[in-house]
Design a protein around this motif. Structure first.
Motif, short mmCIF file in Angstrom:
data_model
loop_
_atom_site.label_atom_id
_atom_site.label_comp_id
_atom_site.label_asym_id
_atom_site.label_seq_id
_atom_site.Cartn_x
_atom_site.Cartn_y
_atom_site.Cartn_z
N ARG A 161 33.90 -20.63 -17.77
CA ARG A 161 32.47 -20.32 -17.68
C ARG A 161 31.75 -20.56 -19.02
O ARG A 161 30.91 -19.77 -19.45
N MET A 162 32.08 -21.70 -19.63
CA MET A 162 31.38 -22.10 -20.85
C MET A 162 30.00 -22.64 -20.48
O MET A 162 29.82 -23.26 -19.44
N ARG A 163 29.04 -22.39 -21.35
CA ARG A 163 27.65 -22.77 -21.03
C ARG A 163 27.41 -24.25 -21.33
O ARG A 163 27.77 -24.76 -22.40
N PRO A 164 26.79 -24.97 -20.38
CA PRO A 164 26.45 -26.38 -20.62
C PRO A 164 25.23 -26.49 -21.53
O PRO A 164 24.28 -25.73 -21.39
N GLU A 165 25.28 -27.46 -22.44
CA GLU A 165 24.15 -27.67 -23.36
C GLU A 165 23.54 -29.05 -23.25
O GLU A 165 22.72 -29.43 -24.06
N GLY A 166 23.97 -29.82 -22.25
CA GLY A 166 23.35 -31.12 -22.04
C GLY A 166 24.23 -32.28 -22.44
O GLY A 166 25.35 -32.11 -22.89
N ARG A 167 23.67 -33.47 -22.27
CA ARG A 167 24.42 -34.71 -22.47
C ARG A 167 24.10 -35.34 -23.83
O ARG A 167 22.94 -35.41 -24.23
N ARG A 168 25.15 -35.81 -24.49
CA ARG A 168 25.00 -36.56 -25.74
C ARG A 168 25.24 -38.03 -25.43
O ARG A 168 26.34 -38.43 -25.08
N ALA A 169 24.21 -38.82 -25.55
CA ALA A 169 24.28 -40.23 -25.17
C ALA A 169 25.12 -41.02 -26.16
O ALA A 169 24.99 -40.84 -27.37
#
Length: 200
Positions: A161-169
């Motif tokens: 249940r780690m929090r997502p922080e988005g995508r690194r392109a």
């Protein structure tokens, strides 16, 4: 030094049948054999050099690499573990990008052999490592960056249940090209990771 201090070699970290132990010279041949035997399994997720001069995992002696890993402890820049299931080495986990000061952060990367996959080994190893980062090293944040195509690794962060922080392109050069990665984070105030694992 990233942490401003030498990192003491931690005692083995264990939960159930899974143990994290700092890599040592005697692991060289076992690791080399494991990497050779898992080339096809790991190739899609292995970092490569943009110049094309990458070295195939398991194709060179591991002792110099292990010496470099262990120098990270003295430099305060990383903690290199092997993952054991019972007493068998089945993979590696590295705590890296250690930062002290105002950041107090780190990253974790890991892999598990194909023959050991699906037994809950990776989530347990990652939980042990995160708890070590928070309790022993006293840091505040751990990041894990995963290719969106890597379903097995995504299940690990989902279980914890780690929090997502988005995508690194185009974040890291992997398998011959610049690849996007999704970032997942745990913070010290989230509490023990090991308690988040499914029981039974």
């Amino acid at each position: 030094m990233p942490l401003g201090r030498v990192i003491d070699v931690p005692a083995p970290l264990t939960a159930g049948r899974v143990t994290l132990r700092v890599v040592r010279a005697g692991d060289a041949e076992a690791l080399r054999a494991l990497l050779r035997g898992n080339r096809d399994w790991l190739r899609r997720w292995e970092a490569t050099h943009p110049s094309g001069r990458s070295i195939e995992p398991g194709s060179v002696p591991m002792r110099p690499t292990i010496r470099a890993y262990r120098r990270q402890l003295k430099a305060g820049s990383g903690v290199p573990f092997v993952i054991l299931y019972d007493t068998e080495i089945v993979g590696q986990l590295s705590i890296s990008e250690l930062s002290g000061g105002a950041l107090q952060s780190s990253q974790i990367g890991y892999w598990v052999s194909e023959h050991a996959a699906g037994r809950g080994i990776a989530p347990t190893a990652v939980a042990l490592a995160i708890d070590y980062v928070f309790v022993t090293l006293g840091l505040h944040r751990v990041e894990i960056c995963i290719r969106p195509e890597n379903a097995a690794s995504l299940r690990v962060v989902e279980k914890l249940r780690m929090r997502p922080e988005g995508r690194r392109a185009a974040y890291i050069h992997i398998d011959g090209a610049w690849r996007d990665h999704d970032c997942f984070v745990a913070l010290r105030e989230d509490g023990p990771m090991i308690s988040r694992l499914p029981r039974g």
